[in-house]
Design a protein around this motif. Structure first.
Motif, PDB file in Angstrom:
ATOM      1  N   SER A   4       0.724  -1.077   0.036  1.00 24.45           N
ATOM      2  CA  SER A   4       0.102  -0.164   0.050  1.00 24.45           C
ATOM      3  C   SER A   4       0.820   1.069  -0.088  1.00 24.45           C
ATOM      4  CB  SER A   4      -1.134   0.027   1.201  1.00 24.45           C
ATOM      5  OG  SER A   4      -0.289  -0.121   2.498  1.00 24.45           O
ATOM      6  N   PHE A   5       0.210   2.468  -0.006  1.00 30.61           N
ATOM      7  CA  PHE A   5       1.054   3.751  -0.098  1.00 30.61           C
ATOM      8  C   PHE A   5       0.239   4.789   0.406  1.00 30.61           C
ATOM      9  CE2 PHE A   5      -1.572   3.475  -4.187  1.00 30.61           C
ATOM     10  CZ  PHE A   5      -1.840   5.008  -4.452  1.00 30.61           C
ATOM     11  N   SER A   6       0.955   5.866   0.663  1.00 32.52           N
ATOM     12  CA  SER A   6       0.266   6.951   1.038  1.00 32.52           C
ATOM     13  C   SER A   6       0.727   8.399   0.366  1.00 32.52           C
ATOM     14  CB  SER A   6       0.347   7.135   2.540  1.00 32.52           C
ATOM     15  OG  SER A   6       1.551   7.412   3.018  1.00 32.52           O
ATOM     16  N   VAL A   7       0.161   9.448   0.407  1.00 26.42           N
ATOM     17  CA  VAL A   7       0.521  10.470  -0.137  1.00 26.42           C
ATOM     18  C   VAL A   7       1.079  11.601   0.964  1.00 26.42           C
ATOM     19  CG1 VAL A   7      -0.012  12.641  -1.670  1.00 26.42           C
ATOM     20  CG2 VAL A   7      -0.921  10.116  -2.330  1.00 26.42           C
ATOM     21  N   LEU A   8       2.376  11.827   1.146  1.00 24.46           N
ATOM     22  CA  LEU A   8       2.505  13.216   2.096  1.00 24.46           C
ATOM     23  C   LEU A   8       1.808  14.265   1.664  1.00 24.46           C
ATOM     24  CD1 LEU A   8       6.294  12.554   2.570  1.00 24.46           C
ATOM     25  CD2 LEU A   8       4.367  11.445   3.773  1.00 24.46           C
ATOM     26  N   ILE A  65       4.983  10.353  -2.689  1.00 28.10           N
ATOM     27  CA  ILE A  65       4.122   9.082  -2.614  1.00 28.10           C
ATOM     28  C   ILE A  65       5.013   8.100  -1.640  1.00 28.10           C
ATOM     29  CG2 ILE A  65       3.298   7.155  -3.524  1.00 28.10           C
ATOM     30  CD1 ILE A  65       2.652   8.675  -5.947  1.00 28.10           C
ATOM     31  N   LYS A  66       4.725   7.706  -0.534  1.00 28.19           N
ATOM     32  CA  LYS A  66       5.239   6.878   0.449  1.00 28.19           C
ATOM     33  C   LYS A  66       4.792   5.487   0.100  1.00 28.19           C
ATOM     34  CE  LYS A  66       6.491   5.996   5.154  1.00 28.19           C
ATOM     35  NZ  LYS A  66       6.001   6.523   6.510  1.00 28.19           N
ATOM     36  N   VAL A  67       5.674   4.487  -0.281  1.00 28.41           N
ATOM     37  CA  VAL A  67       5.619   3.027  -0.080  1.00 28.41           C
ATOM     38  C   VAL A  67       5.437   2.601   1.236  1.00 28.41           C
ATOM     39  CG1 VAL A  67       6.384   0.802  -1.069  1.00 28.41           C
ATOM     40  CG2 VAL A  67       6.742   3.225  -2.277  1.00 28.41           C
ATOM     41  N   GLN A  68       4.501   1.901   1.742  1.00 31.30           N
ATOM     42  CA  GLN A  68       4.290   1.537   3.115  1.00 31.30           C
ATOM     43  C   GLN A  68       5.437   0.459   3.451  1.00 31.30           C
ATOM     44  OE1 GLN A  68       2.670   4.713   4.037  1.00 31.30           O
ATOM     45  NE2 GLN A  68       2.724   3.366   5.669  1.00 31.30           N
ATOM     46  N   GLY A  69       6.523   0.604   4.185  1.00 33.29           N
ATOM     47  CA  GLY A  69       7.644  -0.524   4.331  1.00 33.29           C
ATOM     48  C   GLY A  69       7.312  -0.804   5.645  1.00 33.29           C
ATOM     49  N   PRO A  70       8.198  -1.232   6.412  1.00 30.91           N
ATOM     50  CA  PRO A  70       9.357  -1.496   6.075  1.00 30.91           C
ATOM     51  C   PRO A  70       9.364  -3.051   5.129  1.00 30.91           C
ATOM     52  CG  PRO A  70       9.468  -2.237   8.326  1.00 30.91           C
ATOM     53  CD  PRO A  70       8.094  -1.566   7.839  1.00 30.91           C
ATOM     54  N   PHE A  71      10.725  -2.620   4.379  1.00 30.25           N
ATOM     55  CA  PHE A  71      10.869  -4.157   3.569  1.00 30.25           C
ATOM     56  C   PHE A  71      12.402  -4.584   3.693  1.00 30.25           C
ATOM     57  CE2 PHE A  71       8.109  -1.150   1.139  1.00 30.25           C
ATOM     58  CZ  PHE A  71       7.000  -2.007   1.017  1.00 30.25           C
ATOM     59  N   ALA A  72      12.331  -5.777   3.952  1.00 27.66           N
ATOM     60  CA  ALA A  72      13.871  -6.292   4.087  1.00 27.66           C
ATOM     61  C   ALA A  72      14.600  -6.212   2.602  1.00 27.66           C
ATOM     62  CB  ALA A  72      13.557  -7.678   4.185  1.00 27.66           C
ATOM     63  N   PHE A  73      15.871  -6.067   2.972  1.00 31.29           N
ATOM     64  CA  PHE A  73      16.664  -5.713   1.816  1.00 31.29           C
ATOM     65  C   PHE A  73      16.635  -6.780   0.681  1.00 31.29           C
ATOM     66  CE2 PHE A  73      18.962  -2.854   4.933  1.00 31.29           C
ATOM     67  CZ  PHE A  73      18.853  -1.841   4.134  1.00 31.29           C
ATOM     68  N   ASP A  74      16.257  -8.209   1.118  1.00 29.58           N
ATOM     69  CA  ASP A  74      16.481  -9.243   0.040  1.00 29.58           C
ATOM     70  C   ASP A  74      14.938  -9.112  -0.484  1.00 29.58           C
ATOM     71  OD1 ASP A  74      14.784 -10.063   2.192  1.00 29.58           O
ATOM     72  OD2 ASP A  74      15.936 -11.936   2.440  1.00 29.58           O
ATOM     73  N   GLN A  75      13.919  -8.361  -0.300  1.00 31.25           N
ATOM     74  CA  GLN A  75      12.784  -8.329  -0.968  1.00 31.25           C
ATOM     75  C   GLN A  75      13.061  -7.527  -2.281  1.00 31.25           C
ATOM     76  OE1 GLN A  75      10.257  -6.986   2.260  1.00 31.25           O
ATOM     77  NE2 GLN A  75       8.673  -7.964   1.102  1.00 31.25           N
ATOM     78  N   THR A  76      12.707  -8.032  -3.502  1.00 25.22           N
ATOM     79  CA  THR A  76      12.897  -7.704  -4.651  1.00 25.22           C
ATOM     80  C   THR A  76      11.548  -7.257  -5.366  1.00 25.22           C
ATOM     81  OG1 THR A  76      12.585  -9.830  -5.932  1.00 25.22           O
ATOM     82  CG2 THR A  76      15.080  -8.808  -5.050  1.00 25.22           C
TER      83      THR A  76
END
Length: 128
Positions: A4-8, A65-76
């Motif tokens: 998901s995402f949000s908009v600042l 636009i903020k991508v809702q993380g966090p994401f691990a570095f190995d997620q591609t």
């Protein structure tokens, strides 16, 4: 997976300064989102409108636009899942990555087009 995402809410500018320029104190004191990148060729600053005073090359206004993380570095493929629909919709971007997530800046006049393209691609706008 479709993050998901949000908009600042703020409007931003992107400023380019010479690489040896001192960091502007107004940017460092800003309570809003900002990003500073220095290379051997330039000093680039993303900050809220009105903060980058005195910069000779400023482009804006932009929305983030903020991508809702966090994401691990190995997620591609996460950033690509956002950029591909924006490219297909003809929306230019300026991307910023942090430790936890990504921010995608689009020109203010393209925000609605960008949000529509991301929702059509299966991403959810938070708050809807």
């Amino acid at each position: 997976m479709n993050p998901s995402f949000s908009v600042l809410p703020q409007r931003f500018v992107i400023a380019r300064l010479e690489p040896n320029t001192d960091l502007p104190s107004a940017v460092l004191a800003s309570p809003d989102f900002f990003s500073i990148t220095r290379t051997g060729d330039e000093l680039s600053i993303v900050c809220a409108e009105g903060v980058a005073t005195g910069s000779t090359r400023v482009d804006g206004p932009w929305r983030a636009i903020k991508v809702q993380g966090p994401f691990a570095f190995d997620q591609t493929g996460i950033l690509a899942s956002f950029l591909d629909p924006l490219a297909a919709a003809g929306v230019g971007i300026f991307a910023i990555s942090t430790f936890d997530t990504d921010f995608i800046l689009v020109k203010s006049e393209n925000l609605d087009k960008a949000v529509d393209a991301l929702k059509e691609a299966g991403h959810q706008l938070l708050g809807e």
